[in-house]
Design a protein around this motif. Structure first.
Motif, short mmCIF file in Angstrom:
data_model
loop_
_atom_site.label_atom_id
_atom_site.label_comp_id
_atom_site.label_asym_id
_atom_site.label_seq_id
_atom_site.Cartn_x
_atom_site.Cartn_y
_atom_site.Cartn_z
N ARG A 77 0.81 -1.22 0.00
CA ARG A 77 0.00 0.00 0.00
C ARG A 77 0.85 1.27 0.00
O ARG A 77 0.51 2.25 -0.67
CB ARG A 77 -0.90 0.00 1.23
CG ARG A 77 -1.88 -1.16 1.30
CD ARG A 77 -3.02 -1.00 0.31
NE ARG A 77 -3.73 0.24 0.54
CZ ARG A 77 -4.69 0.40 1.46
NH1 ARG A 77 -5.04 -0.63 2.22
NH2 ARG A 77 -5.31 1.56 1.61
N TYR A 78 1.95 1.28 0.77
CA TYR A 78 2.77 2.49 0.91
C TYR A 78 4.24 2.10 0.99
O TYR A 78 4.58 0.98 1.39
CB TYR A 78 2.38 3.29 2.17
CG TYR A 78 0.92 3.62 2.24
CD1 TYR A 78 0.40 4.70 1.52
CD2 TYR A 78 0.05 2.86 3.02
CE1 TYR A 78 -0.96 5.01 1.58
CE2 TYR A 78 -1.30 3.16 3.09
CZ TYR A 78 -1.80 4.23 2.36
OH TYR A 78 -3.14 4.52 2.41
N VAL A 79 5.10 3.03 0.62
CA VAL A 79 6.54 2.84 0.75
C VAL A 79 7.17 4.14 1.26
O VAL A 79 6.58 5.23 1.15
CB VAL A 79 7.22 2.44 -0.59
CG1 VAL A 79 6.73 1.09 -1.06
CG2 VAL A 79 7.00 3.51 -1.65
N THR A 80 8.37 4.00 1.82
CA THR A 80 9.14 5.16 2.24
C THR A 80 10.46 5.21 1.49
O THR A 80 11.00 4.17 1.09
CB THR A 80 9.43 5.12 3.76
OG1 THR A 80 9.99 3.85 4.10
CG2 THR A 80 8.18 5.35 4.57
N ALA A 81 10.98 6.42 1.32
CA ALA A 81 12.29 6.63 0.70
C ALA A 81 12.93 7.84 1.36
O ALA A 81 12.25 8.72 1.89
CB ALA A 81 12.17 6.84 -0.80
N MET A 125 19.26 14.15 3.18
CA MET A 125 18.73 13.09 4.03
C MET A 125 18.14 13.61 5.33
O MET A 125 17.31 12.95 5.96
CB MET A 125 19.81 12.05 4.31
CG MET A 125 21.03 12.56 5.02
SD MET A 125 22.39 11.34 5.04
CE MET A 125 21.66 10.00 5.95
N ALA A 126 18.52 14.80 5.77
CA ALA A 126 18.01 15.32 7.04
C ALA A 126 16.52 15.65 6.98
O ALA A 126 15.82 15.53 7.98
CB ALA A 126 18.79 16.56 7.46
N ASP A 127 16.03 16.06 5.81
CA ASP A 127 14.62 16.44 5.71
C ASP A 127 14.02 16.17 4.33
O ASP A 127 13.00 16.75 3.97
CB ASP A 127 14.43 17.91 6.06
CG ASP A 127 15.25 18.84 5.16
OD1 ASP A 127 15.90 18.35 4.21
OD2 ASP A 127 15.25 20.06 5.42
N GLY A 128 14.63 15.26 3.57
CA GLY A 128 14.14 15.00 2.22
C GLY A 128 13.31 13.75 2.09
O GLY A 128 12.94 13.34 0.98
N GLY A 129 12.97 13.10 3.22
CA GLY A 129 12.26 11.83 3.17
C GLY A 129 10.82 11.96 2.72
O GLY A 129 10.16 12.99 2.97
N ILE A 130 10.33 10.92 2.07
CA ILE A 130 8.97 10.93 1.54
C ILE A 130 8.26 9.61 1.86
O ILE A 130 8.88 8.59 2.14
CB ILE A 130 8.95 11.15 0.01
CG1 ILE A 130 9.73 10.04 -0.70
CG2 ILE A 130 9.50 12.52 -0.34
CD1 ILE A 130 9.64 10.10 -2.23
N ARG A 175 1.99 8.28 -5.92
CA ARG A 175 1.67 9.61 -5.40
C ARG A 175 2.39 9.83 -4.07
O ARG A 175 2.33 8.99 -3.18
CB ARG A 175 0.16 9.74 -5.21
CG ARG A 175 -0.29 11.09 -4.64
CD ARG A 175 -1.80 11.16 -4.54
NE ARG A 175 -2.31 10.24 -3.53
CZ ARG A 175 -2.54 10.58 -2.26
NH1 ARG A 175 -2.26 11.82 -1.84
NH2 ARG A 175 -3.02 9.69 -1.42
N VAL A 176 3.07 10.96 -3.95
CA VAL A 176 3.75 11.31 -2.71
C VAL A 176 2.72 11.88 -1.75
O VAL A 176 2.09 12.90 -2.03
CB VAL A 176 4.89 12.31 -2.95
CG1 VAL A 176 5.53 12.71 -1.62
CG2 VAL A 176 5.93 11.71 -3.88
#
Length: 395
Positions: A199-203, A217-222, A230-231
Motif C-alpha cells: 500500500r505504501y513505501v518510504t524513501a 537526508m536530514a529532511d528530504g524523506g517521503i 503519489r507522494v
C-alpha cells in the motif's frame, strides 16, 4: 531486580536489569546486559510471544520471557537486515536478508524439546530451510506473500519478488526513477503490506541520481502510495518502516526518533511518541507497538539530523508502546553486543526459542518430513558401525 545466569535474584533499583546468557552462538558476548526501564518484559510476557530482532554489528536474536525471566538466543549471520515472519503448515517461518542471500528458517516445533544440546528446554527451534542467492541488494523491509517473499530492494530502487527464478524480479519502482540499475537512487527502504498488497513505501529522497538522496537526508524523506507513486508526505527526516495498523498508517521518522501517524489523504502527521534512539523496525501485536532503537553510526560523522543533538543519550534496544495512547510501556536497552536494531518482528505463542545458523545446523542437523522428524546426532557411517556392533553382541 538483577537476574543472573544462574537464576538467582538480588534487590536493585526500579530498573529491571538482566545479564542473560545467549545460547550456542559466537555472535554475542558470554553475558548480554539487558535493562528494562519500564514494563517491557512484563508486557512481552503477557502477550505470550517472542521478538525476532535483526541487529548490527550482525546477527539475529530471538527474545522471549518465561516465568518472568528473559530468554535470548542468537546466531551470527553476515550483515543481517530485513526480516519477515510467515506461517506454513502450522509452523512459523522467518526470512532474513543477509549480505548476499535471503535465508528462510523454519520452526521445527515438534523437535524443539528434543534438541540434543538442551533437551526439554526450547518450545521453538528455527533452522535453515532454504537460501536464495540474491547478490548484494541491500534488502530492507520484507514480507511473505503466500509462497514468495516481497522485499524492498534498496540498491536497485524497486520492490522485488524473491522466488529463485532470478536473483530478483522487480515489480514496482517509484515513477520518478527513470533508470534501472544498482545505484540506490532514492534509498527506497520501507514497505507497508496490507490486505494482500503493498500500500505504501518510504524513501529518503525524491531523487533520481546515484546516491542523490544523501544531500538531503536530514529532511528530504517521503512516503508514497503504491501503485500510483503519489507522494503523500514530504519533508521527513529519514523515514522507515511504514505499517498499516488498525486502519492507520504509521511511519518511523528515524532522524527525529519519532513514531508518526500520517493521513494518506492530507499528508498530515501526528507524533505518537518520541524515543531515545534512531527509530527503525516496527511491529504490532496485541495492541502493543514494538519499535527498534539504534545509536547513530559514528563512522558516518554528522549528517545534520535533528536527533544528533541528543546523540550521547541514544540507546540501542526495543521500545514497547501502547498503540491506542502512544504511552511508552517500557524500553529494553542493550548495553553490549548491539549498536543498531534494524528490524523487529513478532513470533506469536513462542516463549523460549533457539535459532541455528547454517554452520550450527550442519553440526547437528534436524530432519523433518511428513512422516515425522529426527535429530541426526552422528554420521551414517557411525550408525552403521553401531548396528554392526549391536548385531555382533547379539550373536
Amino acid at each position: 531486580m538483577e537476574q543472573k545466569q544462574n537464576g538467582q535474584a538480588a534487590d536493585g533499583p526500579q530498573e529491571a536489569r538482566s545479564d542473560v546468557s545467549a545460547s550456542a552462538t559466537e555472535a554475542w558476548s558470554p553475558l548480554i546486559d539487558l535493562r528494562d526501564t519500564g514494563r517491557f518484559l512484563a508486557v512481552l510476557a503477557s502477550l505470550k510471544c517472542s521478538l525476532a530482532i535483526s541487529r548490527r554489528p550482525s546477527g539475529v536474536a530471538l527474545l522471549g520471557v518465561e516465568n518472568g525471566i528473559p530468554t535470548l538466543s542468537a546466531c551470527l549471520l553476515p550483515r543481517s537486515m530485513g526480516l519477515a515472519v510467515g506461517n506454513q503448515m502450522g509452523n512459523s517461518r522467518l526470512a532474513i536478508a543477509t549480505l548476499h542471500e535471503l535465508m528462510v528458517f523454519a520452526n521445527v516445533s515438534s523437535l524443539a524439546p528434543l534438541y540434543p544440546e538442551r533437551p526439554g528446554h526450547y518450545d521453538a527451534m528455527f533452522v535453515p530451510r532454504m537460501s536464495y542467492y540474491t547478490g548484494d541488494l541491500d534488502l530492507h523491509d520484507m514480507v511473505f506473500d503466500k509462497q514468495v517473499v516481497l522485499a524492498v530492494n534498496t540498491r536497485y530502487s524497486c520492490i522485488s519478488v524473491i522466488d529463485g527464478y532470478f536473483n530478483f524480479t522487480p515489480i514496482w519502482q517509484p515513477p520518478f526513477i527513470k533508470e534501472f540499475g544498482p545505484a540506490d537512487r532514492c534509498h527506497l527502504n520501507g514497505m507497508a503490506f496490507h490486505d494482500g498488497r503493498v500500500r505504501y513505501v518510504t524513501a529518503l529522497g525524491e531523487t533520481d541520481t546515484p546516491f542523490g538522496w544523501r544531500d538531503g537526508m536530514a529532511d528530504g524523506g517521503i512516503v508514497m502510495e503504491v501503485p500510483s507513486g503519489r507522494v503523500i508526505a514530504r519533508g521527513l527526516s529519514m523515514p522507515h518502516s511504514p505499517r498499516v495498523i488498525n486502519g492507520q498508517l504509521y511511519v518511523l521518522e528515524g532522524g527525529r526518533g519519532q513514531v508518526l501517524t500520517i493521513d494518506p489523504v492530507t499528508g498530515a502527521t501526528r507524533v505518537v511518541a518520541t524515543l531515545p534512539g534512531f527509530t527503525h523496525g516496527l511491529a504490532e501485536y496485541g495492541g502493543v507497538l514494538f519499535v527498534g532503537l539504534s545509536k547513530l553510526r559514528d563512522k558516518r560523522g554528522p549528517q545534520g539530523l535533528p536527533i544528533e543533538a541528543q546523540s550521547a543519550d541514544l540507546v540501542a534496544g526495543v521500545a514497547a508502546l501502547d498503540a491506542a495512547s502512544g504511552e511508552v510501556l517500557g524500553i529494553l536497552h542493550f548495553y553490549n553486543g548491539v549498536e543498531e536494531v534494524f528490524d523487529v518482528q513478532v513470533l506469536p505463542n513462542i516463549l523460549r526459542a533457539e535459532i541455528l545458523n547454517p554452520r550450527q545446523w550442519t553440526e547437528t542437523p534436524s530432519i523433518t518430513t511428513m512422516n515425522g522428524g529426527f535429530w541426526q546426532t552422528q554420521p551414517a557411517e557411525k550408525d552403521e558401525e553401531d548396528v554392526r556392533r549391536a548385531e555382533k553382541s547379539a550373536n
